[in-house]
Design a protein around this motif. Sequence first.
Motif, PDB file in Angstrom:
ATOM      1  N   GLY A   1      29.477  31.929  31.230  1.00 15.17           N
ATOM      2  CA  GLY A   1      29.252  33.031  30.299  1.00 15.17           C
ATOM      3  C   GLY A   1      30.535  33.776  30.001  1.00 15.17           C
ATOM      4  N   GLN A   2      30.389  35.069  29.702  1.00  9.55           N
ATOM      5  CA  GLN A   2      31.543  35.898  29.371  1.00  9.55           C
ATOM      6  C   GLN A   2      31.374  37.306  29.936  1.00  9.55           C
ATOM      7  N   SER A   3      30.810  37.398  31.129  1.00 10.56           N
ATOM      8  CA  SER A   3      30.665  38.701  31.769  1.00 10.56           C
ATOM      9  C   SER A   3      32.024  39.189  32.266  1.00 10.56           C
ATOM     10  N   GLY A   4      32.156  40.498  32.410  1.00 13.25           N
ATOM     11  CA  GLY A   4      33.424  41.068  32.860  1.00 13.25           C
ATOM     12  C   GLY A   4      34.420  41.179  31.727  1.00 13.25           C
ATOM     13  N   ASN A   5      35.706  41.232  32.071  1.00 14.40           N
ATOM     14  CA  ASN A   5      36.765  41.374  31.072  1.00 14.40           C
ATOM     15  C   ASN A   5      37.139  40.007  30.515  1.00 14.40           C
TER      16      ASN A   5
ATOM     17  N   TYR B   1      48.654  40.773  31.939  1.00 18.64           N
ATOM     18  CA  TYR B   1      48.021  40.908  33.249  1.00 18.64           C
ATOM     19  C   TYR B   1      48.716  41.958  34.107  1.00 18.64           C
ATOM     20  N   PHE B   2      50.015  42.107  33.919  1.00 17.80           N
ATOM     21  CA  PHE B   2      50.739  43.155  34.644  1.00 17.80           C
ATOM     22  C   PHE B   2      50.206  44.528  34.250  1.00 17.80           C
TER      23      PHE B   2
ATOM     24  N   VAL C   1      50.144  51.242  41.692  1.00 17.20           N
ATOM     25  CA  VAL C   1      50.795  49.945  41.820  1.00 17.20           C
ATOM     26  C   VAL C   1      50.181  48.957  40.832  1.00 17.20           C
ATOM     27  N   HIS C   2      50.995  48.014  40.369  1.00 20.00           N
ATOM     28  CA  HIS C   2      50.509  46.886  39.577  1.00 20.00           C
ATOM     29  C   HIS C   2      50.301  45.710  40.532  1.00 20.00           C
ATOM     30  N   TRP C   3      49.119  45.106  40.496  1.00 21.62           N
ATOM     31  CA  TRP C   3      48.818  44.040  41.441  1.00 21.62           C
ATOM     32  C   TRP C   3      49.281  42.672  40.958  1.00 21.62           C
ATOM     33  N   LEU C   4      49.382  42.473  39.662  1.00 22.03           N
ATOM     34  CA  LEU C   4      49.719  41.147  39.133  1.00 22.03           C
ATOM     35  C   LEU C   4      51.086  41.179  38.453  1.00 22.03           C
TER      36      LEU C   4
ATOM     37  N   GLN D   1      43.496  28.341  29.493  1.00 17.70           N
ATOM     38  CA  GLN D   1      44.612  29.213  29.863  1.00 17.70           C
ATOM     39  C   GLN D   1      45.133  28.788  31.229  1.00 17.70           C
ATOM     40  N   PRO D   2      46.428  28.467  31.308  1.00 17.00           N
ATOM     41  CA  PRO D   2      46.973  28.009  32.583  1.00 17.00           C
ATOM     42  C   PRO D   2      47.260  29.156  33.540  1.00 17.00           C
ATOM     43  N   PHE D   3      47.557  28.788  34.745  1.00 22.57           N
ATOM     44  CA  PHE D   3      47.964  29.743  35.769  1.00 22.57           C
ATOM     45  C   PHE D   3      49.284  30.396  35.355  1.00 22.57           C
ATOM     46  N   GLY D   4      49.366  31.720  35.541  1.00 22.54           N
ATOM     47  CA  GLY D   4      50.620  32.431  35.319  1.00 22.54           C
ATOM     48  C   GLY D   4      50.918  32.825  33.893  1.00 22.54           C
TER      49      GLY D   4
END
Length: 467
Positions: A395-399, A303-304, A314-317, A294-297
Amino acid sequence: MPFAKAGLCIGKGPLPPEDVDLLRLAEIEAVKLPAQADPALLDVCREAGIHTFLVQLLSQRPGAEPTTPAMFVSEMAPRVEAFLRKGRVRFEIHGEPNLPSRGYGVSWAEPSAFAEWFLEVAERLRMAFGPPLQVGFPGLSWSSPRLPGEAPTVSDDHFLETCGAALDGADFVCCHVYWTSREEMRDYHGALRFLRTYLERTDRPVVISAFANVDPAQPPAEKGDQYAEFYFFCSQYDRLEAAYAYLLRSSDPTLAEIAWVGTEIPARVGGRHRMPHPATMRLAWPTTARVYTQPFGQRQRRYFEASFDPVHNVHWLHGGHEGVDLQAAEGTPVRACLAGRVSIGPPGTAYGNYVRVVSHLPAVGEVTLLYAHLQQILAEDGVDVVQGEVLGLAGQSGNTTGPHLHLGLRIHGLSLRSTSHYLNARPYLDPVRGSPRVQYARTYVLLPPGADRAWAQAVVEATWDVH
């Protein structure tokens, strides 16, 4: 990947010495000009260090009378040939076809009809001029905000919905971006919507062929600061090749408040932030597999929405994925891209198990790299590691939906609010670009009937990097 170039639309008039000085002051890297301009302007720009050119094949004919692709190509072919004789040039076919004055309702009755028109124009031009020719789908007029003048019949988003075949048939896709304030420039629903409207709709390279703050009341110095920030923002996106600000100068009084000449804009733009050259910060690959997943952006909407903070409302992304994802099988080692000091992140975040490594590079300064979604952290907090040392296991920890490594990059002093100040690490993982090639003793070019030496030279230049 090269960084998106900072471009400027210069119009069709001559370039007096003071305008060339302005281009140098703003450190412009690319120029857009209309097909009606003198091709000799390219030589003037090259003397100023500019080697990237976009020529717009814009005709008033489609808005005045029904214009077939054959008629359009017949009108534009002499201009295309004249510019190709000058070397490496790309062409945007027409412009803002969702405006009545540009042909909507006259030469095409609906977006799908324009898509067919575009594809035939592109095919005819390619048959006439061969390999040197690269053609772009044109930028569309925004409903609001937009440049002074008529409103589009169809919104750019709706227009694109039925133009998929035309986007696929283009070598690159152009878009226009406008705003009226710094907040709107940074907003998911404002200027940054071009990320999902264009970059997520096509796999073709994207060129912002015109952008501007169109509020006549905003001071030029403020506009210049916004343009500097927008250029830096654009430099982060893999398939975004260039962004052309509108406009150097114009005799149209309605555009007087947008033109750069006689304002503080060039100086402000010239002082913009830039990413370090890749040669100054080579990152060792942290994973065994050298594959991007997955590329940047990417996935701006996802993500928003996921970044909403109810505490601060507020939305950070706003600018999409704030790092690059790399393929990494569960339990495989994750190694340090740079030598530095380890800082282990707190548990319970979307990053899962993660570490940061802070480095200090002579030509760059403080660099922080984030390694996220680890199965297990093996490095110790506060210790120094060398480049290539194992930090943990993938691994795959987190979201996350599967095992991979999320790599985030921060550089002290370089800010990108739309992605929580994270920057694109990909240029520093890829091989160094721009190293001069070894010249061949001789280059052979297969010429079509009627082609001459200048045509052959254009082919050669189009296939060699400019150094």
